[in-house]
Structures are given as C-alpha cells and as structure tokens.
Design a protein around this motif. Structure first.
Motif, short mmCIF file in Angstrom:
data_model
loop_
_atom_site.label_atom_id
_atom_site.label_comp_id
_atom_site.label_asym_id
_atom_site.label_seq_id
_atom_site.Cartn_x
_atom_site.Cartn_y
_atom_site.Cartn_z
N ALA A 1 -7.91 3.04 -1.42
CA ALA A 1 -7.92 2.52 -0.26
C ALA A 1 -7.46 3.40 1.08
O ALA A 1 -6.41 4.15 0.90
N ASN B 1 -6.45 -3.95 2.08
CA ASN B 1 -6.40 -6.11 2.63
C ASN B 1 -7.43 -6.77 2.09
O ASN B 1 -7.26 -7.79 1.29
N LYS B 2 -8.58 -6.77 1.04
CA LYS B 2 -9.53 -6.99 0.45
C LYS B 2 -9.52 -6.77 -1.11
O LYS B 2 -9.66 -7.04 -1.39
N HIS C 1 0.89 -1.57 0.00
CA HIS C 1 0.21 -0.26 0.30
C HIS C 1 0.68 1.20 0.15
O HIS C 1 1.66 1.53 0.63
N SER D 1 -8.00 2.70 4.32
CA SER D 1 -7.88 2.37 4.96
C SER D 1 -7.30 0.40 5.06
O SER D 1 -7.40 0.12 3.59
N ALA D 2 -6.62 0.20 5.95
CA ALA D 2 -6.53 -1.67 5.70
C ALA D 2 -7.11 -2.16 5.77
O ALA D 2 -7.43 -3.28 4.95
N GLU D 3 -8.88 -1.89 6.22
CA GLU D 3 -10.06 -3.32 6.36
C GLU D 3 -10.07 -3.31 3.98
O GLU D 3 -9.94 -4.11 4.03
N THR D 4 -9.99 -1.37 3.70
CA THR D 4 -10.15 -1.67 2.04
C THR D 4 -9.01 -2.34 1.41
O THR D 4 -9.16 -2.75 0.53
N THR E 1 -2.67 -1.48 -3.57
CA THR E 1 -3.35 0.04 -3.50
C THR E 1 -2.68 1.35 -2.73
O THR E 1 -1.80 1.29 -2.80
#
Length: 292
Positions: free
Chosen positions: A94, A101-102, A33, A96-99, A107
């Motif tokens: 992205a 990672n998906k 990222h 956020s980390a959640e976005t 990113t």
C-alpha cells in the motif's frame, strides 16, 4: 496511543532483514503500516569531497562510479524487500494512506530516494510513530550507525533497535530502565502502549545508574496512575559495568523488550569512555526501544 506508522531504513544487510522481521512483528501487534526507506548516495555529493588537483574528467568518472554503485545497491535492497514481502505471510502493499486504511491487516510500502542518509532518515522519521533500525553490525562500531543516531538525536521520535537475529516474541515481557533523567522519563512515556500490552513488566534501577532525579518509587507510582502495575527490580553492575548488569537483569526476567533513555551523558563522552547506552546498543540480543 498505538504505533500506526513504522519507518524502516534499509541498507540491504543481514541485519536489515532482521529489522524488517522485527518491524513486522511489531506491526502485527498494532495493525500498522510499515514504510521501508532506502537512501541512495547522491553522486552530486561526491564532487565537493574530491578536493583540488583533480581534473573535471576524473571528477565525472568518480561521480559515474558512485552513481553505478548506488544503483546496484538500491537494486539489492529492492530485491531484499520483495523477497521479504513474498515470504511474510498476510501483508498488503500500500503506497497511500487511503489504500492502507482500506486494507485488512498490516500494510507495507517501499521508497528509494537520493540524499544523505542521516538527514533524510531523521527528517522522514518525524512523520512516523516509530523507527525500527538494524542492530549495529558485529564488525561495525556503533558510532557509525547513521540512521540510528539520526533518529535518536534529530527526529524527536522513538527508535526500536532490532537484534541481529529476529526475536521469537516482542513486548510480552517488558523491562524499563530508570535512572531519574529526562531521557528515561521520555522512554517510559513512549513505552506505555507496550507496558499495557505486556503480560509482565519490570522497572530496573541501580544506585550506580541513578542520576539526579526521582527515585524508582516515583516512576512506579506514575505508572500506577496509568493503569500499569510494574515490579521494581534493583540490579548490580557486572565487573563495574552498569550496562552489563542491566542486560543481565533483563535476561533474568526473560524480557523480550527493553525500554530505556539514550545518552544521559553526552554522546562524545560515551564514545570515548563507554557508557550504558553504548553497551546496550552493542550487546543486546533482544529488541531495545530508545528515546532521547
């Protein structure tokens, strides 16, 4: 270890575009990222610098002008970022980390915040595996590169200095500079992922570069313990300039990445008298990974 989070301080210059391109090449290797950070000048910092003898109205006018110029610069940086993303190929925005990672692949995100650049960049870099900073501009002294020195001296993290022109490749042929110091040992440590990734590796050393500490045979044995077979290569200064000899040896090896410690001597001494770090920062035309 891999470089999963990469910080790129952005200023909106051509060198900044090359840093973005270098960061993207790095991110594609490690599936990372990239967080692009622009630090705006805070108008409130202008007032203490204004000095005595200025009326309140004059100070307010200075603050308003600073705020206006800072906003315009931030707009240019944001536009640079958006142009880069539009032409970067497969990449996902992205925040956020959640976005992230998906997402599938690299990113990227952008943030613009007010403050003192050297303070903000150094503090934020502590949360990233690597900071990729622009090459010092050809018309700017290396000592004025606030983001670069903030990361080197105050973040505890490695910094990758991008060349002025985006490289064709990065990390395929890696040179590590060794002089026995704690700084060079720290640089070797953080370069291990690159050395495992590389197709060819070389450790550059010189009697004129060596300080008190282990010789090259020791670091070659250390690397072997980590499953890295590297060739030791002695180089000679060019016209008594060790930095020039180091860069010439890297060119002879056709390296696309140099890893080295930074400022084994004090920074003040290097700024006054010159030094290997200073020469490499000013003259390298390939990416340079540094750690202090």
């Amino acid at each position: 270890m891999a470089f999963r989070r990469i910080l790129v301080p952005l200023t909106g210059t051509a060198a900044g575009e090359a840093a973005l391109a270098t960061a993207l090449m790095t991110a594609r290797i490690w599936n990372s990222h990239i967080h692009c950070l622009h630090v705006r000048v805070d108008a409130r910092d202008v007032a203490p610098l204004a000095g005595e003898g200025l009326s309140g109205a004059m100070i307010e006018e200075m603050m308003a002008a600073t705020e206006r110029e800072s906003g315009e610069r931030a707009g240019r940086v944001r536009a640079l970022f958006e142009r880069f993303v539009a032409h970067a190929g497969p990449i996902t925005l992205a925040d956020s980390a959640e976005t992230a990672n998906k997402a599938d692949g690299v990113t990227i995100s952008f943030e613009s915040i007010p403050g003192r650049e050297e303070d903000v960049v150094a503090q934020q870099a502590r949360l990233y595996d690597l900071a990729v900073v622009p090459h010092p501009e050809a018309d700017s002294d290396v000592s004025s590169s606030d983001a670069l020195h903030a990361v080197l001296f105050d973040s505890g993290r490695p910094v990758l200095i991008a060349p002025l022109t985006p490289p064709a490749t990065i990390g395929n042929r890696v040179c590590c500079a060794w002089n026995g110091t704690a700084e060079s040992a720290s640089a070797i440590d953080v370069s291990l992922p690159w050395l495992h990734h590389a197709q060819a590796r070389q450790v550059l050393y010189s009697e004129d570069y060596q300080r008190r500490g282990p010789k090259v045979e020791g670091i070659l044995a250390y690397l072997h313990w980590h499953g890295v077979d590297a060739e030791g290569k002695q180089f000679k200064p060019i016209s008594k300039d060790v930095g020039a000899g180091l860069l010439a040896a890297a060119r002879d090896f056709e390296a696309d990445l140099i890893c080295m410690g930074a400022y084994s001597h004090s920074r003040l001494r290097q700024l006054i008298l010159g030094g290997v770090t200073r020469h490499v920062l000013e003259n390298a035309d390939i990416p340079v990974l540094m750690r202090r």
